[in-house]
Design an enzyme around this catalytic site. Structure first.
Site, short mmCIF file in Angstrom:
data_model
loop_
_atom_site.label_atom_id
_atom_site.label_comp_id
_atom_site.label_asym_id
_atom_site.label_seq_id
_atom_site.Cartn_x
_atom_site.Cartn_y
_atom_site.Cartn_z
N ASP A 273 0.86 -1.17 0.00
CA ASP A 273 0.00 0.00 0.00
C ASP A 273 0.91 1.24 0.00
O ASP A 273 2.14 1.14 0.00
CB ASP A 273 -0.98 -0.04 1.19
N GLU A 459 -10.74 6.60 3.26
CA GLU A 459 -9.86 6.10 4.31
C GLU A 459 -9.35 7.23 5.21
O GLU A 459 -9.16 8.34 4.77
CB GLU A 459 -8.68 5.36 3.68
C1 BGC Z 1 -5.33 2.67 0.08
C2 BGC Z 1 -5.46 1.62 -0.98
C3 BGC Z 1 -5.27 2.21 -2.34
C4 BGC Z 1 -3.95 2.95 -2.37
C5 BGC Z 1 -3.63 3.57 -3.71
C6 BGC Z 1 -4.11 3.54 -0.10
O1 BGC Z 1 -4.06 4.61 0.77
O2 BGC Z 1 -5.29 2.05 1.35
O3 BGC Z 1 -6.69 0.97 -0.89
O4 BGC Z 1 -5.34 1.22 -3.32
O5 BGC Z 1 -3.98 3.98 -1.41
O6 BGC Z 1 -4.35 4.71 -3.94
#
Ligand code: BGC
Length: 579
Positions: A273, A459
């Site tokens: 990630d 997130e």
């Molecule tokens: C997220 C992932 C995502 C990645 C790329 C991260 O912060 O947890 O789900 O795929 O970013 O954007």
């Protein structure tokens, strides 16, 4: 892959032959993923042998799909001009449709698909997402999220299908099949099961927190969707931000190497990630079994140098690097990237076409869960005098949640989408009134449909609290007033809740005559009117048990399967219909 097909064998031979020619720098390049802007100079794509590019928040590659494709063609040509000419992957967070592109078909978030629990529909939605992703130049999507959320305070509950391991496992299989095609068949894009493992089960529902859970529970509750994804041939698995019993997942060699790659026999790519190298222990990340690192936002040089030095100093075994590169090349051969490295321009006209939107609208209809319907207020008559209330009713950004055009979502309309209000206006045979802020003084109406909900989040921003949390899993006071306003006038009131998770709405459920959980429907808001007017029946069933009060969240886990001492307001699987 126990039994290798002929095609598999040919691919393995090609991988071995190519790997044998590669220098350490070329290998490290394959293991590097960066953004198409900022992280590197154009020249470095060649000189650092970049293996993949990610597009997420930040500048878009162009103003329309043709420009996006052109940008990726330009970058791909640089990769092809290197000594070995290994083509790049272009990856995107297409988590509910190709949601980084305004104008693409945007599906309900996974929680809505979990309510619909229709395998065929999930497969079709994934196939459309894959096609529209390819049409905008991508060959790798970072989806599906196969988390099992334990706690509604987690800001990513809606990215996951359900609190049920069984439903999640079935839908994962369908999603991988839809994205990639059937296992063993030629594919043109790889999907990603994420985030491995325990992302939705952190102790306080905090993104990237610690998941305290026995190995038995992890294997029983959280691992089955990954097993299903691997069996369906998923091309990649993304490591998670969280720790598992104190060990960062990115450095969890036992889970990544022994379990995922060993016991589950996963032969694809483990991708990290965001910025995982600097966050989770540098070379430990590679030694744990991560194959590709998102070396973004300043990590790039440190990552490449760290891995190079790690190998030269004997901290990272050469076999580990070769395993990583073998996995990357295998997937590149598998999707035919060496033969077809460029995006297919003939797909561009298919972005957001009516046939795709029809599938998304079906998903909206099937995702709606009817929680209350006093005296059969629903279905509404098409000639009823209706007022639609609240800004969420006429705003496709607000109805779509996070990961829509922008990372954290939008608060305004976006291209190609239809709002909930527009849907009512399409279906009604009479004038539909609209009271955006609740200050119009409409009295002479039969029904008020009040649309309230959560402002988009993704997130981190969507997490509620942490250990010292002040719970806020309710709707805002303003939205509570909006509902109360029409109820207090004695007007029959239907509440439509737009949310990424069950919220505590016990009082509002009592006040309202009918109540619909609509999750985050995406671009086809008119699916809601089609069900509320009775053209279709309700089909959705709760993919999570629904909490009664904010106190229900005081334990480690929310009121789902996990803590059976807490009785939910509505159990998992609840949902009324017209029959
Ligand atoms: C997220 C992932 C995502 C990645 C790329 C991260 O912060 O947890 O789900 O795929 O970013 O954007």
């Amino acid at each position: 892959m126990d039994k290798k097909t002929n095609t598999d064998q040919i691919i393995e031979q090609k991988v071995d032959a190519l790997l044998a020619q590669m220098t350490l720098d070329e290998k490290i390049g394959q293991m590097t993923q960066v953004r198409h802007f900022d992280d590197i100079t154009i020249d470095e794509i060649k000189t650092k042998f970049i293996g993949s590019i990610i597009h997420t928040q930040g500048p878009t590659p162009g103003k329309d799909a043709a420009e996006w494709q052109a940008k990726f063609v330009e970058l791909q040509k640089l990769a092809l001009s290197t000594r070995l000419g290994i083509p790049m992957f272009f990856g995107v967070d297409a988590v509910h449709g190709q949601n980084t592109y305004a104008g693409a078909t945007i599906f309900p978030h996974n929680i809505g698909l979990g309510a619909a629990a229709n395998l065929e529909l999930v497969e079709k939605a994934a196939a459309i997402t894959a096609l529209e992703s390819r049409a905008t130049g991508f060959n790798w999507v970072f989806s599906p999220c196969v988390a099992i959320p334990y706690n509604e305070k987690w800001g990513r509950v809606y990215e996951a299908f359900s609190e049920s391991t069984d439903i999640t496992t079935e839908l994962t299989k369908a999603s991988v099949r839809g994205h990639q095609g059937l296992s063993g068949q030629p594919v043109s894009l790889i999907a990603t099961a994420k985030h491995f493992i325990g992302d939705g089960a952190t102790d306080f529902g905090v993104e990237g927190g610690n998941t305290t859970l026995s190995q038995e529970e992890v294997f029983k509750r959280l691992l089955p969707p990954y097993r299903a994804a691997v069996e369906a041939g998923v091309g990649s698995v993304m490591a998670s931000f969280n720790s598992l019993n104190g060990v960062p997942m990115h450095a969890h060699r036992m889970m990544i190497t022994d379990v995922l790659k060993g016991s589950l026999k996963f032969e694809g790519i483990v991708v990290s990630d965001w910025k995982a190298y600097s966050r989770f222990g540098g070379t430990d990340v590679i030694n744990a079994g991560v194959d590709v690192v998102m070396a973004v936002e300043g990590d790039f040089n440190m990552y490449q140098e760290g891995v190079r030095n790690g190998v030269l100093n004997g901290i990272i075994p050469q076999e580990r690097i070769d395993d990583a590169v073998r996995r990357i090349l295998r997937q590149k051969f598998r999707i035919g990237l060496f033969d077809n490295p460029f995006p297919d321009a003939s797909l561009i006209p298919k972005i957001g076409i009516p046939a795709h939107r029809d599938v998304a609208r079906q998903a909206v209809r099937e995702s709606l869960v009817l929680l209350k319907n006093e005296n059969n207020l629903l279905p509404l008559k098409k000639n009823a005098r209706i007022v639609i209330v609240g800004e969420f009713a006429d705003n496709s950004g607000l109805q779509s949640g996070g990961w829509t055009v922008n990372w954290q979502g939008l608060k305004e309309n976006y291209a190609g989408a239809t709002t909930i209000l527009e849907g009512f206006r399409k279906k009604s045979t009479t004038e539909i009134l609209y009271d955006k802020d609740g200050d119009a003084s409409y009295e002479d109406v039969d029904v008020a449909v009040v649309v309230v909900g959560e402002t988009p989040y993704a997130e981190f921003m969507g997490d509620i609290g942490g250990e010292m949390n002040i719970y806020q899993l309710t709707i805002t006071e303003e939205h509570q007033k909006l509902i109360g306003k029409y109820v207090s006038k004695g007007i029959k009131t239907v509440v439509v809740l737009i949310s990424g998770r069950p919220l505590v709405v016990t009082e509002q459920l009592e006040q309202a005559n009918a109540f619909v959980a609509a999750w985050l429907p995406g671009s086809e808001g008119d699916g809601i009117a089609e069900v509320l007017f009775g053209d279709y029946d309700f089909k959705g069933k709760l993919p999570h048990s629904w909490p009664k009060s904010v106190e229900d969240y005081s334990g480690k886990y929310g009121p789902n399967f996990w803590d059976n001492t807490i009785e939910p307001l509505f159990p998992f699987g609840y949902g009324l219909n017209y029959k």
